[in-house]
Scaffold this motif. Structure first.
Motif, mmCIF file in Angstrom:
data_model
loop_
_atom_site.group_PDB
_atom_site.id
_atom_site.type_symbol
_atom_site.label_atom_id
_atom_site.label_comp_id
_atom_site.label_asym_id
_atom_site.label_seq_id
_atom_site.Cartn_x
_atom_site.Cartn_y
_atom_site.Cartn_z
ATOM 1 N N SER A 1 44.400 25.258 62.792
ATOM 2 C CA SER A 1 43.205 25.055 63.613
ATOM 3 C C SER A 1 41.941 25.098 62.763
ATOM 4 C CB SER A 1 43.138 26.116 64.713
ATOM 5 O OG SER A 1 44.273 26.052 65.556
ATOM 6 N N THR A 2 41.908 25.993 61.753
ATOM 7 C CA THR A 2 40.764 26.054 60.848
ATOM 8 C C THR A 2 40.651 24.772 60.029
ATOM 9 O OG1 THR A 2 41.018 28.459 60.703
ATOM 10 C CG2 THR A 2 39.686 27.395 59.008
ATOM 11 N N LEU A 3 41.798 24.215 59.647
ATOM 12 C CA LEU A 3 41.784 22.940 58.918
ATOM 13 C C LEU A 3 41.168 21.835 59.769
ATOM 14 C CD1 LEU A 3 42.642 21.336 56.405
ATOM 15 C CD2 LEU A 3 44.842 20.943 57.522
ATOM 16 N N LEU A 4 41.499 21.802 61.051
ATOM 17 C CA LEU A 4 40.899 20.810 61.948
ATOM 18 C C LEU A 4 39.393 20.994 62.043
ATOM 19 C CD1 LEU A 4 43.459 20.677 64.926
ATOM 20 C CD2 LEU A 4 43.143 19.004 63.105
ATOM 21 N N SER A 5 38.941 22.246 62.181
ATOM 22 C CA SER A 5 37.493 22.491 62.286
ATOM 23 C C SER A 5 36.778 22.168 60.982
ATOM 24 C CB SER A 5 37.245 23.941 62.681
ATOM 25 O OG SER A 5 37.671 24.828 61.671
ATOM 26 N N SER A 6 37.464 22.326 59.838
ATOM 27 C CA SER A 6 36.836 21.968 58.560
ATOM 28 C C SER A 6 36.610 20.469 58.465
ATOM 29 C CB SER A 6 37.703 22.443 57.397
ATOM 30 O OG SER A 6 38.952 21.769 57.378
ATOM 31 N N PHE A 7 37.491 19.667 59.082
ATOM 32 C CA PHE A 7 37.257 18.220 59.131
ATOM 33 C C PHE A 7 35.963 17.911 59.891
ATOM 34 C CE2 PHE A 7 42.104 17.444 58.848
ATOM 35 C CZ PHE A 7 42.040 17.585 57.479
ATOM 36 N N ALA A 8 35.765 18.619 60.999
ATOM 37 C CA ALA A 8 34.534 18.426 61.760
ATOM 38 C C ALA A 8 33.320 18.841 60.940
ATOM 39 C CB ALA A 8 34.587 19.224 63.067
ATOM 40 N N VAL B 1 37.177 20.119 66.738
ATOM 41 C CA VAL B 1 36.965 21.533 67.060
ATOM 42 C C VAL B 1 37.603 21.885 68.398
ATOM 43 C CG1 VAL B 1 35.247 23.335 67.440
ATOM 44 C CG2 VAL B 1 34.860 21.588 65.696
ATOM 45 N N LEU B 2 37.361 21.072 69.421
ATOM 46 C CA LEU B 2 37.935 21.366 70.733
ATOM 47 C C LEU B 2 39.471 21.370 70.710
ATOM 48 C CD1 LEU B 2 37.505 21.939 73.728
ATOM 49 C CD2 LEU B 2 37.352 19.459 74.099
ATOM 50 N N PRO B 3 40.145 20.392 70.103
ATOM 51 C CA PRO B 3 41.621 20.484 70.011
ATOM 52 C C PRO B 3 42.087 21.699 69.225
ATOM 53 C CG PRO B 3 40.906 18.240 69.618
ATOM 54 C CD PRO B 3 39.674 19.071 69.636
#
Length: 335
Positions: A158-165, A313-315
């Motif tokens: 999940s942190t990896l996804l937010s880092s993309f954002a 971030v939401l996902p």
């Protein structure tokens, strides 16, 4: 063994691809140093101006400090002042214009930084939201602590996804600050500003405007050959067509500035009249249009930042919450 080798090779290749992105992030974080250098350059130009206005002659060391100015101002200002001094032409008008140009660059950079602050805040919140939320779930949701390894992997993903954002928002903010100009052409505005000041100084020293244009374009060619080619090396060279979809709006403004300057010089040579006032008016109008375009991009930036928030971030938050609840129910005996 083959799989491990392939994995390390892919990691190495991916790391090389991220090097340009890392450099852009470092430049973004070091922009305050560039502002300090511009402020120092403006202060030194102002000091030279005050010395000359008071009737004193600056020492040679004062003139040599211009070499420490940020590029391309070091070369442009140094060459302009050297020629003006050698020919005995007035220096104060040139110093006043250059001081104003440096302050305008600092002011516009600060304005862009302030207007992009909201987007940067969204990026920082997006980056910190998942770790903070993971810590809260780990402390207060029963059963999550017992599944530490699985929960850690879930939080890391999940942190990896937010880092993309986070990286996406940083890229959007940087693009908006430069009016969506490609990375390789983002120094056009500074070089154009310095080139115009160089040309004004040459005309003030008594050079014909066509000769001043040729010398200024020769200097611009060292930094941006593509822009210099579109402007034309000679005043009487044929005009190259500027396609609307070929460049961004800010790039078109800078390219058309050279076209308008050349046309004004041609008209003044044909009519036998001075062109300094018209050139300054064209230059001022074009840069006001450029600033307006950049302000428009900055005003649209907060809305554009919603896209990476909803896509990454939401996902990430929903995945972390759903997975944590599932782990909690598993540990509590609910099948």
């Amino acid at each position: 063994m083959f799989l491990w080798t392939l994995t390390f090779l892919m990691v190495f290749t991916g790391g090389r691809e991220l090097v340009p992105l890392g450099r852009r992030v470092l430049l973004f974080l070091k922009q305050d140093r560039g502002l300090d250098a511009l402020r120092e350059a403006a202060a030194r130009v102002r000091g030279l101006q005050e010395l000359l206005e008071s009737g004193l002659v600056p020492d040679e060391s004062e003139w040599n400090r211009i070499r420490s100015f940020p590029a391309p101002w070091d070369r442009m200002i140094g060459e302009s002042l050297r020629e003006l001094r050698s020919e005995g032409a007035p220096i104060l008008p040139t110093l006043e214009r250059m001081h104003r140009a440096l302050l305008d660059q600092v002011e516009f950079t600060l304005e862009s930084k302030v207007k992009s602050a909201q987007a940067l805040s969204q990026a920082h919140i997006a980056l910190a939201l998942i770790p903070v939320f993971s810590f809260v779930l780990y402390l207060f949701l029963p059963g999550v602590a017992n599944a530490g390894r699985i929960f850690f992997l879930l939080a890391a993903f999940s942190t990896l996804l937010s880092s993309f954002a986070y990286l996406w928002i940083l890229a959007l903010a940087e693009n908006a600050r430069f009016g969506n100009v490609p990375v390789e052409n983002r120094s056009w505005s500074v070089s154009v500003q310095a080139t115009m000041e160089r040309m004004f100084a040459l005309i003030s020293s008594g050079r014909p405007p066509d000769q001043a244009w040729r010398i200024s374009i020769r200097e611009l060619l060292k930094f941006h050959p593509a822009l210099a080619q579109m402007w034309g090396a000679q005043v009487w060279d044929p005009f190259l067509p500027v396609q609307r979809g070929e460049h961004s709006e800010c790039e078109r403004i800078l390219v058309l500035l050279g076209v308008e300057i050349r046309r004004s010089i041609q008209s003044s040579l044909i009519e036998g009249r001075g062109c300094m006032d018209r050139l300054e008016s064209i230059h001022r109008t074009s840069f006001e249009e450029l600033k307006t375009r950049v302000r428009t991009e900055l005003n649209l930036l907060p809305n554009r930042c919603l896209k990476p928030l909803f896509l990454f971030v939401l996902p990430g938050v929903m995945l972390l919450l759903t997975g944590s609840l599932w782990l909690s129910f598993q540990e509590s005996g609910f099948e």
